[in-house]
Design a protein around this motif. Structure first.
Motif, PDB file in Angstrom:
ATOM      1  N   TYR A  93       0.855  -1.193   0.000  1.00 50.28           N
ATOM      2  CA  TYR A  93       0.000   0.000   0.000  1.00 50.28           C
ATOM      3  C   TYR A  93       0.885   1.235   0.000  1.00 50.28           C
ATOM      4  O   TYR A  93       1.849   1.318   0.763  1.00 50.28           O
ATOM      5  N   GLU A  94       0.574   2.201  -0.874  1.00 49.71           N
ATOM      6  CA  GLU A  94       1.268   3.477  -0.920  1.00 49.71           C
ATOM      7  C   GLU A  94       0.212   4.576  -0.998  1.00 49.71           C
ATOM      8  O   GLU A  94      -0.569   4.617  -1.957  1.00 49.71           O
ATOM      9  N   GLU A  95       0.179   5.433  -0.004  1.00 49.12           N
ATOM     10  CA  GLU A  95      -0.854   6.464   0.059  1.00 49.12           C
ATOM     11  C   GLU A  95      -0.801   7.355  -1.180  1.00 49.12           C
ATOM     12  O   GLU A  95       0.267   7.804  -1.592  1.00 49.12           O
ATOM     13  N   ASP A  96      -1.983   7.595  -1.767  1.00 51.85           N
ATOM     14  CA  ASP A  96      -2.140   8.431  -2.967  1.00 51.85           C
ATOM     15  C   ASP A  96      -1.527   7.805  -4.216  1.00 51.85           C
ATOM     16  O   ASP A  96      -1.468   8.455  -5.264  1.00 51.85           O
ATOM     17  N   ALA A  97      -1.042   6.558  -4.115  1.00 53.09           N
ATOM     18  CA  ALA A  97      -0.402   5.944  -5.279  1.00 53.09           C
ATOM     19  C   ALA A  97      -0.889   4.526  -5.536  1.00 53.09           C
ATOM     20  O   ALA A  97      -1.226   4.171  -6.673  1.00 53.09           O
ATOM     21  N   THR A  98      -0.949   3.695  -4.505  1.00 52.33           N
ATOM     22  CA  THR A  98      -1.277   2.273  -4.687  1.00 52.33           C
ATOM     23  C   THR A  98      -2.241   1.814  -3.615  1.00 52.33           C
ATOM     24  O   THR A  98      -1.986   1.990  -2.419  1.00 52.33           O
ATOM     25  N   ASP A  99      -3.367   1.240  -4.017  1.00 51.52           N
ATOM     26  CA  ASP A  99      -4.281   0.625  -3.058  1.00 51.52           C
ATOM     27  C   ASP A  99      -3.660  -0.640  -2.499  1.00 51.52           C
ATOM     28  O   ASP A  99      -2.780  -1.245  -3.122  1.00 51.52           O
ATOM     29  N   PHE A 100      -4.116  -1.044  -1.309  1.00 50.66           N
ATOM     30  CA  PHE A 100      -3.596  -2.266  -0.702  1.00 50.66           C
ATOM     31  C   PHE A 100      -3.964  -3.448  -1.589  1.00 50.66           C
ATOM     32  O   PHE A 100      -5.133  -3.764  -1.781  1.00 50.66           O
ATOM     33  N   ASP A 101      -2.962  -4.081  -2.162  1.00 54.38           N
ATOM     34  CA  ASP A 101      -3.211  -5.123  -3.160  1.00 54.38           C
ATOM     35  C   ASP A 101      -2.000  -6.056  -3.220  1.00 54.38           C
ATOM     36  O   ASP A 101      -0.953  -5.787  -2.635  1.00 54.38           O
TER      37      ASP A 101
END
Length: 394
Positions: free
Chosen positions: A138-146
């Protein structure tokens, strides 16, 4: 696999509490539910569950908890030996001052505090020649938890030094070593996460690999097929060759660099021809205190005008490079400087960038870092970027 790991850990903790507060007469409804869950997940058999029920009831009546504890430890201990979990959490605060060369545009300055990275996952030893890896990101503003990576590995272990990786992975195109908080420009241009099949030869000295995957950017008029290929070679100097010197170098090739995570966001849905990509790198350290790494990554041919969002209607051949020096002042304190750049990347990447970073290990598995980067783009815009990070990794 990560889900099973969580189940095993949760069950272990719950049953540990159950042992401490042991019911003196019979197993509780909660314990019965847990046994059924163990059966359902194929962690224990029906026969083992029945045996455990009898032993728990007998042990509670006789006041003998030791036999039960031994049985439980043996049952779950096998999984604990096979599962190797890991996690990383990074919180970043940043300040950016962006100056436009065009006087008609107003300069901007921004600041932010974000949960930059949460990565959790584990490796599992399934059998002697079979392993699995599963990681979530997960990366805030970049990647949803996946799912970031999910790989099944079959290797020859002590028989033959061959292996096959199947699943979602970062393909072996680029090394992207860095002491900085921010990603090097080579990573920003070329990192590629795809579902792929990669196989090859691997020992302590040399790793050779080839692979294939179905990319997202196709040639105009072509059908959707597995038609992207890669090859890489990585050499590691034996530790005994030169005392206190560690050295790794390699090259890699991919048949379509447009499928990198960044360029597929900037490219048109289809391009006239696949554009090959090339990478080479070297990483060295001396006395585990002095560090050097350099890397180049770029397209082999030109993209046609209009195929990239930042090309300004021109034929572009994007490329990037980075050089870093680092010094371990103490076991806890590290300093590093970098000089890097790019060509034919417009305002997508800085044409020139340099800066420094200082990092310090506060506690075990806990570090803090402060970084400054100055960048200048092809259009003569400039950027000052300061970032501080608190990270835990275990």
């Amino acid at each position: 696999m990560y889900k099973r790991n969580g189940i095993v850990i949760g069950i272990t903790l719950f049953l540990a509490l159950f042992i401490i507060n042991f019911n003196a007469f019979a197993i509780s409804p909660e314990t019965e539910q847990l046994l059924k869950l163990l059966e359902k997940k194929n962690i224990i058999t029906d026969m083992e569950a029945a045996d455990m029920r009898q032993e728990m009831e007998f042990s509670s009546q006789a006041g003998d908890k030791k036999a039960y504890e031994t049985k439980l430890a043996g049952l779950l201990g096998n999984w604990a030996d096979k599962i190797h979990p890991g996690a990383c959490i990074e919180v970043e605060a940043s300040y950016e001052d962006y100056n436009f060369h065009d006087p008609s545009k107003r300069d901007t300055d921004t600041s932010d505090l974000v949960l930059a990275t949460v990565e959790i996952g584990f490796d599992v030893d399934i059998a002697k020649h079979v392993k699995a890896s599963l990681f979530f990101l997960y990366e805030e503003d970049a990647t949803d938890f996946d799912v970031d990576q999910g790989i099944i590995t079959i290797d020859g272990a002590d028989v033959v030094p061959l292996y096959v990786d199947l699943g979602k992975m970062y393909i072996p195109f680029g090394m992207f070593e860095s002491h900085f908080i921010r990603d090097p420009l080579t990573l920003e241009l070329g990192e590629t996460n795809e579902s792929a099949a990669v196989g090859g030869f691997r020992n302590d000295l040399l790793e050779l690999s080839v692979g294939a995957f179905n990319g997202d950017i196709d040639e105009t008029g072509e059908e959707n097929h597995i038609n992207n290929y890669l090859a890489s070679a990585c050499f590691t100097l034996p530790e005994t060759t030169v005392p206190d010197l560690n050295l790794t170098a390699g090259i890699s090739w991919v048949s379509n660099i447009a499928d990198s995570d960044a360029l597929q966001e900037e490219a048109t849905a289809t391009i006239k021809n696949h554009i090959g990509g090339f990478n080479t790198f070297i990483i060295a350290s001396l006395l585990d205190r002095f560090f050097f790494n350099a890397e180049y990554l770029g397209a082999i041919d030109d993209f046609k005008a209009g195929e990239l969002s930042f090309d300004g209607g021109k034929s572009y051949r994007p490329e990037a490079w980075t050089i870093e020096f680092a010094y371990g002042v103490t076991d806890s304190l590290n300093l590093a400087v970098c000089y890097e750049g790019s060509n034919d990347c417009g305002d997508f990447l800085p044409e020139k960038q340099f800066g420094g970073v200082v990092s310090y290990d506060l506690f075990k598995h806990t570090s803090v870092a402060l970084e400054y980067l100055y960048g200048k783009f092809e259009n003569k815009d400039t950027r000052h970027l300061m970032t501080t990070m608190l990270a835990i990794e275990f």
